[in-house]
Design an enzyme around this catalytic site. Structure first.
Site, PDB file in Angstrom:
ATOM      1  N   GLY A 325      -1.858  -2.328   6.662  1.00 13.55           N
ATOM      2  CA  GLY A 325      -1.921  -0.986   7.002  1.00 13.55           C
ATOM      3  C   GLY A 325      -3.073  -0.380   5.626  1.00 13.55           C
ATOM      4  N   SER A 326      -2.745   0.720   5.237  1.00 12.34           N
ATOM      5  CA  SER A 326      -3.594   1.381   4.129  1.00 12.34           C
ATOM      6  C   SER A 326      -3.689   0.559   3.122  1.00 12.34           C
ATOM      7  CB  SER A 326      -3.212   2.921   4.061  1.00 12.34           C
ATOM      8  OG  SER A 326      -3.230   3.487   5.161  1.00 12.34           O
ATOM      9  N   THR A 327      -2.981  -0.556   2.687  1.00 14.50           N
ATOM     10  CA  THR A 327      -3.194  -1.062   1.611  1.00 14.50           C
ATOM     11  C   THR A 327      -4.426  -1.773   1.340  1.00 14.50           C
ATOM     12  OG1 THR A 327      -2.056  -3.172   2.231  1.00 14.50           O
ATOM     13  CG2 THR A 327      -0.778  -1.450   1.153  1.00 14.50           C
TER      14      THR A 327
END
Lengths: 621, 366
Positions: A325-327
């Site tokens: 995801g956004s990591t």
């Protein structure tokens, strides 16, 4: 008798007799020669052969198992111990009427039919002077009751044996692993001489990856036996070399805090010291009690562990595969500046969606109303998807693959634990091979926000966080800090494995990324702004949400409408303090829905625990 | 104490010094090996010591009798022996074989008596015949030999039977039976061997098979031979040392105090010790040959020669058996193996040799 007249015949008789004597003497000498020749053959020419046979006859080599090395945490807590477990044994020749004695014994010690059946079978097969086990793992009470009544049971003895014991139980199962009885496949792998006295071998975790260090070297005693095989005396004894002790970098307080912070939710947490790669916490929740596995787990319990929907035996931290995801956005951002495609101040306009040229499909930002003009720092702080759709389109999948692989996605971290998965960093090649399909431009966009095909383990997330914290310096995670020989006191430090640094040469790339991650927790509109309130140290993080459920275009679902096990996973990567970071975290809360709400507070709690309650913490910086 | 006419104890007691010297030497060796073979049991050694004293007494007692008297008594002893053999066949005891006869507290094997009675009787029978013996005389002699032999085989005790018959046939050999006749007998024997094979007991066949290939049955019949050759071979040149034989002390070696005591000896004293032991036996044997060469009448010559070479056969058969050259036939090593019966028989036989040697001058004088 007559000695008389026939003197002539008599002298002839004597003549014949003397000839016969000579023949007999010659015969005797020939036979003596044969005998002596045979003795020379046996005693001189074949002497070595028969000496060997004679030694084989009388000498047996019995192995003495070495004591397995102990495992300690960084803060000195014993994680794997060798404890004496008691078993009841019987020497038949000393026991008299065994059946009657066993009958009386049942008043004191519980014996089920299975145990008795096995005992009776062994009783028939083994020799009278052999020791036959009747019951394993006696309780202290059973030992006490038997000891008081032992005079009633000649030939029955309680024997102590060292058994592996994990004092912290399930808390350390994911990292320490456990030992179990050696199975057939392992028998083929190990040196049979060294393991001849050993019954257990490391099956999982550190117990497995450091098996050769922990095991030690078997000793031997040469014993003299008689024709029946009864041991008469010990001729020679070479003491076993005990296994060496392991000191892990895991801190039990941080580990306990991490488990607590999950509050029974499924998930995984890995904490790494960026400077050294030392793993400070390694949690997979829920877990299991490794002690159950040491002497063979019961089928029923194993079945229930295996079939539990929470999958307690599954090591999420090491083998759980989640979309990052956004990591991935901090790494994407670093690549943007390094390649010159973006300057830190360059703004991308976010209307709440992004569209590829000539394609009607809208790639939506999580913020439906849009972020407006977004620069790099804000893109991280508010996790603007559109910024990264656009960036991904400009970078293209090939450069993204190189960049993110460099940060550690799709490759194993090289941690000293067995069974690590490498996750997945897709590429054109990979898609051609695995899916037999060409790469579509839309997939590049989705990968730009860590969705699509991308998969990473919690360990990899913590590792990428530590790489960012280190400004590109890559240290392979290490669970074992040092090996100590308990006999000699010799210490072997485990050196961190340094890989070539990430190919981000521009210092401003790191500055921008760290600023952005700092804004995540610090900024007024940071996705995890609540986390830093009241913290006495500065830290940086990045939230992530991994979608498990494909949501159709233009359909809005409230989370309450989705069954729990299909809700999004909450992710968070973080490190603290900003300068010379001492701890980097990778956190996944399964079905935690939101990285900022479910995962980020855990990071804060762990930083607090680490800095405020352990000696290593130094909040400054 | 007055010691008779000459004042020399040995002469007055009709003791032959070289012979008794050799016997005492062998007895001493026997007791020391037995101490080791019995796992340091003074009780066993003491018991055997008492038997040796009994044997010595019997030896010296027999030496007092002149050969003439021995010759006259031979048929009586033989008849008595036959009666006892028949009695044994009817009421004998023993594990799987009727060998022992119990009369009151006495328990003995009548076949042992025959080891002496048969050669004595044959020698007596041939002593007044013209030698070499005619065919009819040989036939009668063979009857004297074969009848007790058959009873002993029936017990069944093939080993003793062969030794008893060998002692009788040796007398025939020294009486000068023609080589042609012996050749024919041997040929007949070879032809009849297959018949013998089928009339043997299973265990006797097994022993022969085992001797030919001991490894075929390492835990059963071959075990004795394998373990005893290991004991002998591992002794080497100088042995493992007295009381240090591992084969014997760890119970690998069966019958280690009795029939297989030679293996213990070989293991502990090595080839060097064996050569010393053979020298001691040769001392006795050479003395026996001297005695029979010096003997002054037909009976004495024949019985002395037969006894001397029978002794050698005992030694050879036992050592051959222990070293795996001959089948396991249960022949003890003379003067060394534990056990009383054969010890007394051997010593009595040696007493007869002494009698022949020490009574010569009376014969000359008369």
């Amino acid at each position: 008798m007559s000695f008389g007249p026939r003197m002539k015949e008599r002298s002839r008789e004597v003549q014949i007799f003397h000839r016969r004597i000579i023949v007999a003497v010659l015969g005797m000498l020939v036979l003596l020669g044969v005998l002596v020749a045979r003795l020379v053959y046996l005693q001189l020419m074949s002497h070595d052969h028969y000496t060997t046979l004679s030694l084989e006859n009388r000498l047996r080599v019995l192995p003495i198992a070495p004591t397995r090395g102990l495992i300690y945490s960084r803060d000195g807590v014993l994680l794997a111990d060798n404890r004496t477990s008691f078993m009841l044994e019987v020497v038949p020749e000393k026991a008299g009427d065994i059946e009657q004695a066993v009958g009386r014994l049942r008043q004191f010690i519980e014996l089920d039919d299975e145990q008795l059946e096995r005992f009776r079978t062994e009783l028939r097969q083994r020799r009278r002077f052999d020791t036959i086990p009747l019951k394993n793992n006696l309780t202290e009470q059973e030992v006490a009751v038997f000891s008081v009544n032992r005079q009633q049971f000649p030939g029955f003895n309680i024997a102590g044996r060292l058994t592996r014991y994990y004092p912290l139980g399930s808390q350390m199962a994911a990292v320490v692993g456990y030992v179990g009885r050696i199975n057939e496949a392992e028998l083929k792998r190990i040196d049979p001489a060294d393991y001849s006295g050993t019954t257990h071998i490391g099956k999982e975790g550190i117990e497995r990856s450091y098996e050769d260090v922990l095991h030690g070297t078997a000793g031997y005693q040469q014993v003299e036996v008689n024709a029946e095989g009864r041991v008469l005396r010990v001729v020679e004894r070479s003491a076993p070399v005990p296994g060496r002790d392991l000191h892990l970098s895991i801190d039990t307080r941080l580990q306990a805090a991490a488990i607590d912070s999950l509050q029974g939710r499924k998930g995984a947490i890995v904490a790494i010291e960026p400077e050294t790669g030392a793993v400070l916490a390694f949690v997979s929740n829920p877990s299991f009690d490794p002690n159950e596995f040491v002497n063979g787990i019961s089928t029923r319990l194993y079945q229930s562990l295996r079939e539990s929907p929470d999958r307690p035996l599954f090591n999420r931290a090491l083998q759980g595969l989640y979309p990052p995801g956004s990591t991935v956005k901090p790494m994407m951002a670093a690549g943007a500046i390094e390649t010159g495609l973006r300057q830190a101040g360059d703004r991308t306009y976010c209307p709440g969606w992004f569209r590829l040229p000539n394609v009607s499909h809208k790639y939506r930002c999580w913020q439906k109303v849009g972020h407006g003009g977004v620069d790099l720092v804000r893109s991280l702080a508010e996790s603007c998807d559109v910024y990264y759709y656009a960036l991904a389109k400009d970078l293209g999948i090939d450069r993204m693959h190189t960049l993110l692989t460099d940060f550690g996605f799709g490759v194993p971290t090289g941690v000293d634990l067995p069974g690590e998965l490498s996750g997945l960093m897709p590429s054109r090649d990979w898609k051609k091979r695995a899916r037999k399909q060409p790469w579509y431009p839309g997939e590049t966009l989705v990968n730009g926000i860590g969705q699509g095909f991308m998969l990473a383990t919690p360990l990899q997330l913590a590792y990428t966080a530590s790489v960012v914290a280190n400004r590109g310096r890559k240290m392979s995670p290490r669970v074992v800090a040092r090996i100590e020989d308990p006999a000699t006191g010799e210490v072997e430090q485990i050196q961190a494995v340094v890989s070539p640094s990430v190919a981000i040469a521009k210092p401003e790339a790191w500055t921008a990324v760290v600023n952005g991650m700092h804004e995540v927790v610090q900024g007024q509109r940071g996705t995890a702004r609540a986390t830093s309130v009241g913290a006495s140290y500065q830290f940086a993080g990045k939230t992530g949400t991994a979608q498990l459920f494909g949501i159709k275009q233009n359909v809005t679902l409230k989370n309450e409408d989705i069954v729990k096990h299909l809700r999004d996973h909450a992710l968070f990567i973080a490190f603290a303090p900003l300068e010379q970071p001492r701890i980097a975290l990778g956190i996944i809360v399964e079905n935690g829905e939101s990285g900022s709400k479910a995962a980020a507070p855990i990071a804060r709690a762990l930083f607090d625990a680490y800095f405020l309650t352990t000696a290593y913490g130094n909040a400054s910086g | 104490m007055r010691l008779g006419r000459s004042g020399n104890l040995l002469v007055d007691l009709h003791i032959d010094a070289p012979l008794i010297g050799g016997v005492l030497l062998l007895c001493a060796v026997g007791l020391s090996v037995l101490y080791s073979a019995s796992d340091h049991s003074l009780e066993v050694v003491g018991k055997q010591g008492v038997r040796m004293l009994m044997g010595l007494t019997s030896m010296i007692a027999i030496a007092q009798l002149s050969p003439l008297r021995l010759a006259r008594w031979s048929p009586i002893i033989y008849t008595l022996g036959m009666v006892l053999l028949i009695a044994t066949a009817i009421v004998g005891t023993g594990r799987g074989a009727h060998r022992w006869l119990e009369i009151g507290p006495l328990r003995f094997q009548p076949s042992e008596i025959m080891k002496l009675a048969v050669p004595l009787t044959v020698a007596w029978f041939l002593s007044d015949k013209l030698l070499p013996p005619r065919l009819s005389v040989i036939g009668a002699t063979l009857l004297i030999v074969v009848i007790p032999g058959a009873f002993i085989i029936e017990q069944p005790d093939l080993g003793t039977a062969i030794l008893v018959m060998a002692a009788g046939l040796l007398v025939l050999f020294f009486a000068g039976i023609s080589w042609r006749l012996m050749g024919i007998a041997t040929a007949v024997g070879i032809v009849c061997a297959p018949i013998g094979w089928y009339t043997m007991h299973d265990y006797q066949r097994q022993r022969i098979i085992t001797m030919l290939d001991p490894a075929a049955d390492p835990l059963g019949a071959g075990y004795h031979i394998i373990q005893s050759t290991i004991a002998v071979g591992s002794g080497g040149w100088s042995g493992k040392g007295w009381l240090n034989g591992t084969q014997s002390h760890l119970e690998f070696l069966p019958e280690r105090a009795t029939d297989f005591i030679f293996a213990v000896y070989c293991e502990e004293f090595g080839l060097l010790g064996v050569l010393v032991l053979l020298a001691a036996y040769l001392l006795v044997l050479i003395r026996g040959i001297t005695i029979c060469v010096n003997a002054q009448d037909g009976f004495s010559r024949l019985i002395a020669a037969s006894l001397t070479f029978t002794l050698f056969i005992y030694i050879f058969v036992n050592m051959g058996m222990v070293t795996g050259q001959l089948p396991v036939v249960g022949v003890p090593l003379p003067l060394i193996s534990y056990g009383g019966t054969s010890l007394v028989t051997i010593m009595t036989g040696l007493g007869i040799l002494m009698s022949i040697q020490t009574h010569r001058r009376f014969i000359v004088e008369s």
